[in-house]
Design a protein around this motif. Structure first.
Motif, PDB file in Angstrom:
ATOM      1  N   ALA A   3      -3.668 -11.946   4.415  1.00  0.00           N
ATOM      2  CA  ALA A   3      -4.595 -11.456   3.614  1.00  0.00           C
ATOM      3  C   ALA A   3      -3.700 -10.496   2.610  1.00  0.00           C
ATOM      4  CB  ALA A   3      -5.329 -10.300   4.522  1.00  0.00           C
ATOM      5  N   LEU A   4      -4.513 -10.242   1.346  1.00  0.00           N
ATOM      6  CA  LEU A   4      -3.863  -9.625   0.459  1.00  0.00           C
ATOM      7  C   LEU A   4      -5.044  -8.303  -0.029  1.00  0.00           C
ATOM      8  CD1 LEU A   4      -1.850  -8.775  -2.033  1.00  0.00           C
ATOM      9  CD2 LEU A   4      -3.366  -9.708  -3.399  1.00  0.00           C
ATOM     10  N   VAL A   5      -4.606  -7.051   0.393  1.00  0.00           N
ATOM     11  CA  VAL A   5      -5.319  -5.848   0.018  1.00  0.00           C
ATOM     12  C   VAL A   5      -4.997  -5.124  -1.230  1.00  0.00           C
ATOM     13  CG1 VAL A   5      -6.009  -3.740   1.196  1.00  0.00           C
ATOM     14  CG2 VAL A   5      -5.668  -5.347   2.436  1.00  0.00           C
ATOM     15  N   ASP A   6      -5.949  -4.955  -1.970  1.00  0.00           N
ATOM     16  CA  ASP A   6      -5.814  -4.311  -3.330  1.00  0.00           C
ATOM     17  C   ASP A   6      -6.646  -3.377  -3.773  1.00  0.00           C
ATOM     18  OD1 ASP A   6      -5.130  -3.864  -6.050  1.00  0.00           O
ATOM     19  OD2 ASP A   6      -6.098  -5.689  -6.866  1.00  0.00           O
ATOM     20  N   CYS A   7      -6.104  -2.295  -3.713  1.00  0.00           N
ATOM     21  CA  CYS A   7      -6.961  -1.072  -4.438  1.00  0.00           C
ATOM     22  C   CYS A   7      -7.485  -1.094  -5.721  1.00  0.00           C
ATOM     23  CB  CYS A   7      -6.275   0.118  -4.255  1.00  0.00           C
ATOM     24  SG  CYS A   7      -5.201   0.514  -2.743  1.00  0.00           S
ATOM     25  N   ASN A   8      -8.974  -1.016  -5.939  1.00  0.00           N
ATOM     26  CA  ASN A   8      -9.424  -1.139  -7.262  1.00  0.00           C
ATOM     27  C   ASN A   8      -9.103  -0.149  -8.083  1.00  0.00           C
ATOM     28  OD1 ASN A   8     -10.411  -3.496  -5.578  1.00  0.00           O
ATOM     29  ND2 ASN A   8     -12.732  -2.423  -5.417  1.00  0.00           N
ATOM     30  N   ASN A   9      -8.774  -0.447  -9.278  1.00  0.00           N
ATOM     31  CA  ASN A   9      -8.391   0.647 -10.281  1.00  0.00           C
ATOM     32  C   ASN A   9      -7.764   1.868  -9.449  1.00  0.00           C
ATOM     33  OD1 ASN A   9      -9.861  -1.108 -11.933  1.00  0.00           O
ATOM     34  ND2 ASN A   9     -11.747  -0.086 -11.339  1.00  0.00           N
ATOM     35  N   PHE A  10      -6.757   1.498  -9.093  1.00  0.00           N
ATOM     36  CA  PHE A  10      -6.033   2.461  -8.259  1.00  0.00           C
ATOM     37  C   PHE A  10      -5.685   3.802  -8.617  1.00  0.00           C
ATOM     38  CE2 PHE A  10      -2.156   4.188  -5.956  1.00  0.00           C
ATOM     39  CZ  PHE A  10      -2.816   4.366  -4.585  1.00  0.00           C
ATOM     40  N   ILE A  87      -2.835   3.113   7.279  1.00  0.00           N
ATOM     41  CA  ILE A  87      -4.086   2.646   7.552  1.00  0.00           C
ATOM     42  C   ILE A  87      -4.002   1.275   7.729  1.00  0.00           C
ATOM     43  CG2 ILE A  87      -6.532   2.244   7.132  1.00  0.00           C
ATOM     44  CD1 ILE A  87      -6.418   5.070   5.536  1.00  0.00           C
ATOM     45  N   LEU A  88      -3.518   0.322   6.925  1.00  0.00           N
ATOM     46  CA  LEU A  88      -3.566  -1.064   7.246  1.00  0.00           C
ATOM     47  C   LEU A  88      -2.684  -1.653   8.328  1.00  0.00           C
ATOM     48  CD1 LEU A  88      -2.865  -2.363   3.336  1.00  0.00           C
ATOM     49  CD2 LEU A  88      -4.949  -2.143   4.848  1.00  0.00           C
ATOM     50  N   GLU A  89      -1.588  -0.701   8.398  1.00  0.00           N
ATOM     51  CA  GLU A  89      -0.851  -1.104   9.833  1.00  0.00           C
ATOM     52  C   GLU A  89      -1.585  -0.628  11.010  1.00  0.00           C
ATOM     53  OE1 GLU A  89       2.847   1.710   9.672  1.00  0.00           O
ATOM     54  OE2 GLU A  89       3.557   0.474   7.668  1.00  0.00           O
ATOM     55  N   THR A  92      -2.712  -4.763  11.656  1.00  0.00           N
ATOM     56  CA  THR A  92      -1.508  -5.557  11.859  1.00  0.00           C
ATOM     57  C   THR A  92      -0.395  -4.957  11.668  1.00  0.00           C
ATOM     58  OG1 THR A  92      -0.580  -7.822  11.560  1.00  0.00           O
ATOM     59  CG2 THR A  92      -1.538  -6.817   9.801  1.00  0.00           C
ATOM     60  N   PRO A  93       0.820  -5.072  12.536  1.00  0.00           N
ATOM     61  CA  PRO A  93       2.049  -4.420  12.484  1.00  0.00           C
ATOM     62  C   PRO A  93       2.789  -5.119  11.073  1.00  0.00           C
ATOM     63  CG  PRO A  93       2.153  -5.736  14.381  1.00  0.00           C
ATOM     64  CD  PRO A  93       0.543  -5.975  13.815  1.00  0.00           C
ATOM     65  N   HIS A  94       2.341  -6.279  10.814  1.00  0.00           N
ATOM     66  CA  HIS A  94       3.108  -7.103   9.829  1.00  0.00           C
ATOM     67  C   HIS A  94       2.370  -6.909   8.319  1.00  0.00           C
ATOM     68  CE1 HIS A  94       4.673  -8.892  13.352  1.00  0.00           C
ATOM     69  NE2 HIS A  94       3.240  -9.620  13.717  1.00  0.00           N
ATOM     70  N   VAL A  95       2.820  -5.788   7.838  1.00  0.00           N
ATOM     71  CA  VAL A  95       2.443  -5.419   6.308  1.00  0.00           C
ATOM     72  C   VAL A  95       3.346  -5.114   5.461  1.00  0.00           C
ATOM     73  CG1 VAL A  95       1.191  -3.480   5.258  1.00  0.00           C
ATOM     74  CG2 VAL A  95       0.434  -3.909   7.495  1.00  0.00           C
ATOM     75  N   GLU A  96       3.517  -5.914   4.473  1.00  0.00           N
ATOM     76  CA  GLU A  96       4.355  -6.032   3.154  1.00  0.00           C
ATOM     77  C   GLU A  96       3.735  -5.205   2.050  1.00  0.00           C
ATOM     78  OE1 GLU A  96       6.328  -9.046   0.092  1.00  0.00           O
ATOM     79  OE2 GLU A  96       5.669  -9.919   2.061  1.00  0.00           O
ATOM     80  N   PRO A  97       3.949  -4.044   1.668  1.00  0.00           N
ATOM     81  CA  PRO A  97       3.826  -3.493   0.302  1.00  0.00           C
ATOM     82  C   PRO A  97       4.393  -4.296  -0.812  1.00  0.00           C
ATOM     83  CG  PRO A  97       4.388  -1.741   1.919  1.00  0.00           C
ATOM     84  CD  PRO A  97       4.946  -3.217   2.476  1.00  0.00           C
ATOM     85  N   GLU A 102      -1.133  -2.590  -3.851  1.00  0.00           N
ATOM     86  CA  GLU A 102      -1.162  -3.912  -2.987  1.00  0.00           C
ATOM     87  C   GLU A 102      -0.527  -4.092  -1.815  1.00  0.00           C
ATOM     88  OE1 GLU A 102      -2.023  -7.641  -6.129  1.00  0.00           O
ATOM     89  OE2 GLU A 102      -0.647  -6.312  -6.904  1.00  0.00           O
ATOM     90  N   ALA A 103      -0.897  -4.943  -1.011  1.00  0.00           N
ATOM     91  CA  ALA A 103      -0.170  -5.154   0.352  1.00  0.00           C
ATOM     92  C   ALA A 103      -0.660  -6.690   0.631  1.00  0.00           C
ATOM     93  CB  ALA A 103      -0.356  -4.196   1.181  1.00  0.00           C
ATOM     94  N   PHE A 104       0.373  -7.171   1.445  1.00  0.00           N
ATOM     95  CA  PHE A 104       0.042  -8.596   1.964  1.00  0.00           C
ATOM     96  C   PHE A 104       0.165  -8.220   3.573  1.00  0.00           C
ATOM     97  CE2 PHE A 104       1.881 -10.595  -1.685  1.00  0.00           C
ATOM     98  CZ  PHE A 104       0.838 -11.439  -2.272  1.00  0.00           C
ATOM     99  N   MET A 105      -0.717  -8.939   4.437  1.00  0.00           N
ATOM    100  CA  MET A 105      -0.699  -8.784   5.707  1.00  0.00           C
ATOM    101  C   MET A 105      -0.700 -10.128   6.356  1.00  0.00           C
ATOM    102  SD  MET A 105      -3.854  -5.784   5.906  1.00  0.00           S
ATOM    103  CE  MET A 105      -3.634  -5.474   7.349  1.00  0.00           C
ATOM    104  N   ASN A 106       0.001 -10.046   7.483  1.00  0.00           N
ATOM    105  CA  ASN A 106       0.174 -11.526   8.203  1.00  0.00           C
ATOM    106  C   ASN A 106      -0.687 -11.175   9.579  1.00  0.00           C
ATOM    107  OD1 ASN A 106       1.557 -13.056  10.377  1.00  0.00           O
ATOM    108  ND2 ASN A 106       1.815 -14.305   8.415  1.00  0.00           N
TER     109      ASN A 106
END
Length: 421
Positions: A3-10, A87-89, A92-97, A102-106
């Motif tokens: 997953a890619l989580v992206d904050c809108n207009n951060f 929060i994303l952690e 899933t424990p697998h979070v890559e900022p 933005e952050a990738f999640m596995n």
């Protein structure tokens, strides 16, 4: 599944967290020294405010359209970014900022019956806890999750801000919709080359007849991107790594023409580099000094200057690194010239526990205890009150920030006050 989580207009969203009256209002955020526009709310985009526009050129337009202007409040943005990642952690424990917003999640090894519903839970929790809107894209690879995220962001009513590429039909449809310039890793120059070969979409990029051209133009990186878009995962989450170089460079709010002024700035940059070295438990062997003159007010053709020297021993002492940077400054500084920017870069970095000691030339052992006192005080208070004698005791950076909002979460005096009646 990724997953890619992206904050809108951060940046704009961070300003709205503590000022809800700005929700729905046009907002722009300025770069260092209030230079250019680096972030816009959707409302500002709709009014035609261009990204990267110098503030002085659009100042009247911003006023005429009643657009709120803010200086970059990096302490606030960084703190809220860390809270989003925490929060994303919880999902899933697998979070890559991947960046500040933005952050990738596995999700390998995690059974999730409905990824769309799971993404809505992420959105809901971040919105409830932080009031920051996000978009979520799910797919079998990191590159495809980027594409899915763009779709979620582009069509919020249909997707509710979450889109899942979980079938071949969705993958092909998404790639045909995605323009080649919107593909992860395809910049301006590559876009021109791709379009010259009639590669106009992400789907065109994956066609077999273009593989040789992609390999020749982009090498292994291009082939990996092609495989990722085809649904073959070849890019896993990356573990956080210590930096190979640490750079502190800043443009000045005003002109600097004297050696004493420049010494203060260079010393400050050097001490922050040393502080970052100690934070990641590293030392450096090399120090680079960077200076830039005002190219419009110098009679010389050259206006960028670099000077590098090697330390006789690895160090992370603010005193040692600052002294070397100031020494180089004295050698290259030209009186009468106007300087607009300077910086210090530390390189040839090694782990602190691999430092080799020398028999005849070594750093003063008192530096170690002094640096620990400085770091402990900064960690406890968040302020660099203990400094070298040639530093400005009032400011760390002399930056123009005429539109700066309070540091609500990182500065004690800026904590939001709510009257109870």
């Amino acid at each position: 599944m990724y997953a890619l989580v992206d904050c809108n207009n951060f940046y704009a969203s961070c300003e709205r967290v503590f000022q809800p009256k700005l929700v729905g209002k046009p907002i722009v955020i300025l770069s260092n020294n209030d230079g250019c526009i680096i972030s816009r709310s959707d409302e500002a985009k709709a009014l035609g405010i261009p990204m990267g526009a110098p503030e002085f050129k659009v100042r009247q337009e911003l006023k005429a359209k009643n657009i709120q202007v803010f200086s970059s409040n990096y302490p606030l943005y960084g703190d809220l970014s860390n809270r989003v990642m925490k929060i994303l952690e919880g999902f899933t424990p697998h979070v890559e900022p991947y960046s500040i917003d933005e952050a990738f999640m596995n999700f390998d090894g995690i059974k999730i019956p409905d990824f769309h519903d799971y993404g809505l839970q992420m959105k809901s929790r971040i919105m409830k806890w932080l009031s920051i809107p996000v978009s979520v894209g799910f797919a079998e690879t990191k590159a495809l999750s980027k594409v899915a995220n763009k779709i979620a962001r582009k069509f919020p009513e249909k997707t509710k801000g979450v889109y899942v590429i979980d079938s071949e039909e969705k993958r092909v449809k998404a790639l045909k919709w995605t323009k080649i310039e919107d593909v992860w890793g395809i910049g301006f120059r590559l876009t021109k080359k791709m379009k010259a070969k009639n590669i106009n979409t992400a789907y065109d990029f994956t066609l077999p007849q273009h593989e040789t051209f992609i390999k020749t133009t982009m090498g292994v990186v291009g082939l990996r991107l092609k495989y990722e878009l085809e649904g073959l995962s070849v890019l896993g989450l990356e573990e956080p790594k210590d930096k190979k170089n640490i750079a502190i460079t800043r443009s000045f709010a005003g002109n600097i023409t004297t050696l004493d002024e420049m010494k203060e700035r260079v010393s400050t940059f050097a001490t922050v580099c040393a502080e970052k070295l100690r934070k990641q438990k590293s030392c450096c062997h090399g120090v680079i000094l960077y200076l830039r003159k005002d190219k419009y007010k110098t009679e010389r053709e050259r206006y960028n200057f670099y000077r590098m020297e090697t330390l006789p021993f690895a160090s992370n002492s603010s005193i040692t690194i600052s002294n070397l940077a100031v020494k180089m400054l004295k050698e290259v500084f030209e009186a009468g010239e106007i300087y607009k920017k300077a910086g210090v870069i530390v390189t040839n970095i090694i782990p602190e526990n691999q430092k080799q000691f020398h028999l005849f030339e070594e750093e003063n052992p008192k530096h170690l205890k002094l640096m620990k006192v400085m770091d402990d005080y900064y960690k406890k208070t968040g302020e660099r009150k203990i400094r070298l004698a040639n530093q400005d005791l009032q400011k760390t950076w002399k930056m123009k920030q005429d539109h700066l909002s309070p540091k609500y979460t990182t500065e004690f005096n800026d904590i939001l006050k709510i009257p109870c009646r």
